[in-house]
Design an enzyme around this catalytic site. Structure first.
Site, PDB file in Angstrom:
ATOM      1  N   ASN A   9       0.880  -1.174   0.000  1.00 41.12           N
ATOM      2  CA  ASN A   9       0.000   0.000   0.000  1.00 41.12           C
ATOM      3  C   ASN A   9       0.909   1.213   0.000  1.00 41.12           C
ATOM      4  OD1 ASN A   9      -1.782   2.061   0.474  1.00 41.12           O
ATOM      5  ND2 ASN A   9      -2.360   1.409   2.545  1.00 41.12           N
ATOM      6  N   LYS A  11       0.082   4.226  -0.182  1.00 42.53           N
ATOM      7  CA  LYS A  11      -0.534   5.409   0.437  1.00 42.53           C
ATOM      8  C   LYS A  11      -0.315   6.619  -0.483  1.00 42.53           C
ATOM      9  CE  LYS A  11      -0.057   3.145   4.847  1.00 42.53           C
ATOM     10  NZ  LYS A  11       0.035   3.225   6.299  1.00 42.53           N
ATOM     11  N   HIS A 103      -9.513   1.510   5.025  1.00 40.93           N
ATOM     12  CA  HIS A 103      -8.227   1.632   5.724  1.00 40.93           C
ATOM     13  C   HIS A 103      -8.400   2.560   6.924  1.00 40.93           C
ATOM     14  CE1 HIS A 103      -4.058   2.563   6.578  1.00 40.93           C
ATOM     15  NE2 HIS A 103      -3.746   1.484   5.895  1.00 40.93           N
ATOM     16  N   GLU A 105      -6.662   4.854   7.989  1.00 41.96           N
ATOM     17  CA  GLU A 105      -6.368   6.272   7.709  1.00 41.96           C
ATOM     18  C   GLU A 105      -7.583   6.950   7.065  1.00 41.96           C
ATOM     19  OE1 GLU A 105      -2.721   5.506   5.619  1.00 41.96           O
ATOM     20  OE2 GLU A 105      -1.782   4.935   7.511  1.00 41.96           O
ATOM     21  N   GLU A 172      -5.327  -4.856  10.616  1.00 40.66           N
ATOM     22  CA  GLU A 172      -4.288  -3.840  10.792  1.00 40.66           C
ATOM     23  C   GLU A 172      -4.511  -3.098  12.113  1.00 40.66           C
ATOM     24  OE1 GLU A 172      -2.413  -2.721   6.689  1.00 40.66           O
ATOM     25  OE2 GLU A 172      -3.920  -1.255   7.261  1.00 40.66           O
ATOM     26  N   GLY A 178       2.874   2.132  10.816  1.00 37.56           N
ATOM     27  CA  GLY A 178       3.853   3.205  10.657  1.00 37.56           C
ATOM     28  C   GLY A 178       4.636   3.522  11.912  1.00 37.56           C
ATOM     29  N   SER A 211       3.640  -2.277  10.222  1.00 37.54           N
ATOM     30  CA  SER A 211       5.101  -2.378  10.403  1.00 37.54           C
ATOM     31  C   SER A 211       5.671  -3.726   9.938  1.00 37.54           C
ATOM     32  CB  SER A 211       5.499  -2.089  11.856  1.00 37.54           C
ATOM     33  OG  SER A 211       5.142  -0.761  12.209  1.00 37.54           O
ATOM     34  N   GLY A 232       2.852  -1.156   4.215  1.00 39.58           N
ATOM     35  CA  GLY A 232       2.910   0.270   3.890  1.00 39.58           C
ATOM     36  C   GLY A 232       4.331   0.697   3.561  1.00 39.58           C
ATOM     37  N   GLY A 233       4.991   1.295   4.531  1.00 43.82           N
ATOM     38  CA  GLY A 233       6.308   1.903   4.316  1.00 43.82           C
ATOM     39  C   GLY A 233       7.309   1.006   3.605  1.00 43.82           C
TER      40      GLY A 233
HETATM   41  P1  13P Z   1       3.148   0.276   7.602  1.00 44.44           P
HETATM   42  O1  13P Z   1       3.611  -0.998   6.969  1.00 44.44           O
HETATM   43  O2  13P Z   1       3.882   1.486   7.115  1.00 44.44           O
HETATM   44  O3  13P Z   1       3.090   0.159   9.096  1.00 44.44           O
HETATM   45  O4  13P Z   1       1.620   0.518   7.104  1.00 44.44           O
HETATM   46  C1  13P Z   1       0.719  -0.526   7.214  1.00 44.44           C
HETATM   47  C2  13P Z   1      -0.504  -0.143   6.466  1.00 44.44           C
HETATM   48  O5  13P Z   1      -1.227   0.760   6.851  1.00 44.44           O
HETATM   49  C3  13P Z   1      -0.798  -0.880   5.218  1.00 44.44           C
HETATM   50  O6  13P Z   1      -2.073  -0.600   4.749  1.00 44.44           O
END
Ligand code: 13P
Length: 248
Positions: A9, A11, A103, A105, A172, A178, A211, A232-233
């Site tokens: 993802n 983002k 999600h 967010e 999640e 993050g 993470s 994510g990251g």
């Molecule tokens: P991180 O892997 O950056 O923690 O993000 C997870 C996420 O929100 C994937 O949708």
């Protein structure tokens, strides 16, 4: 058996030129076995910003044929006066097959509710898209021992009239997103087992997200209830994401 789905993802990261640079490097880090496995029992995808969808749908099949490009949200209406939104037919026209919905967010910063999540899920499925529904608890809810009841209430509301034969769920925990504070893999396994117990279709792919990194992917994927990850990251770096895809 649930299908293994390893998803990135991005983002709100990567311009078109940055996205192209990622894909010029990413395949060099893939093991042959992983790209072969993707054809059969494992699906790899990356959910990118809308501005990258059309470009990557054109460029990626030649570079990385087994990797799908997905979107990060979709509106429930076919079209209409909904400034800033994207409809399912717009994604389908580009050949998109997967879309993240709900999600944390979106729920936290953009007013997404279980009701709108449910409408988006049904619209996505009505157009043949496979939604990735995200659920998970906050730190306060976890500390108050409300993890299970919160997630069960999300599932009950989000999945009303949703087809469980065309659905991926991502667990999640918000506090793990993050932060570098990964949920212990045994605990993620436990919660995902509880989620599975609430589903009519026990073969749904249930991912863990929060993470996930190259150095914890093996341990996470060794858990029996965990059918994949939503990253994510660590999906922004070609070598790092390839290591995650190559976990076995
Ligand atoms: P991180 O892997 O950056 O923690 O993000 C997870 C996420 O929100 C994937 O949708």
């Amino acid at each position: 058996m649930p299908k293994i789905v390893i998803a990135g993802n991005w983002k709100m990261y990567k311009t078109q030129s940055e996205a192209k640079a990622f894909f010029s490097e990413f395949p060099n880090h893939l093991k042959d076995t992983a790209s072969q496995a993707a054809i059969t029992d494992q699906q790899i995808l990356i959910c990118v910003p809308y501005t990258n969808l059309a470009l990557l749908q054109t460029v990626v099949p030649a570079i990385c044929p087994n990797l799908n490009i997905g979107a990060q949200n979709v509106h429930w209406a076919e079209n209409g006066a909904f400034t800033g939104e994207i409809s399912a037919p717009m994604l389908v026209e580009l050949g998109i097959k997967y879309v993240i919905i709900g999600h944390s967010e979106r729920r936290q910063f953009f007013g997404e509710t279980d009701e709108t999540v449910n409408k988006r899920l049904k619209a996505a499925q009505a157009h043949g898209l496979t939604p990735i529904l995200c659920v998970g608890e906050s730190k306060q809810q976890r500390d108050a021992n409300e993890t299970e009841s919160w997630i069960f209430s999300q599932l009950a509301a989000d999945l009303v009239e949703v087809d469980q034969n065309n659905l991926i769920i991502a667990y999640e925990p918000i506090w793990a997103i993050g932060t570098g504070d990964t949920c212990a893999s045994s605990e993620a396994n436990r919660v995902i087992g509880l989620i599975r117990g609430k589903l009519a279709n026990r073969d749904i792919t249930i991912q863990y997200g929060g993470s996930v990194k190259a150095d914890n992917i093996d341990e996470i994927m060794a858990q029996p209830e965990i059918d994949g990850v939503l990253v994510g990251g660590a999906s922004l770096d070609p070598a790092g994401f390839a290591r995650i895809v190559n976990y076995r």
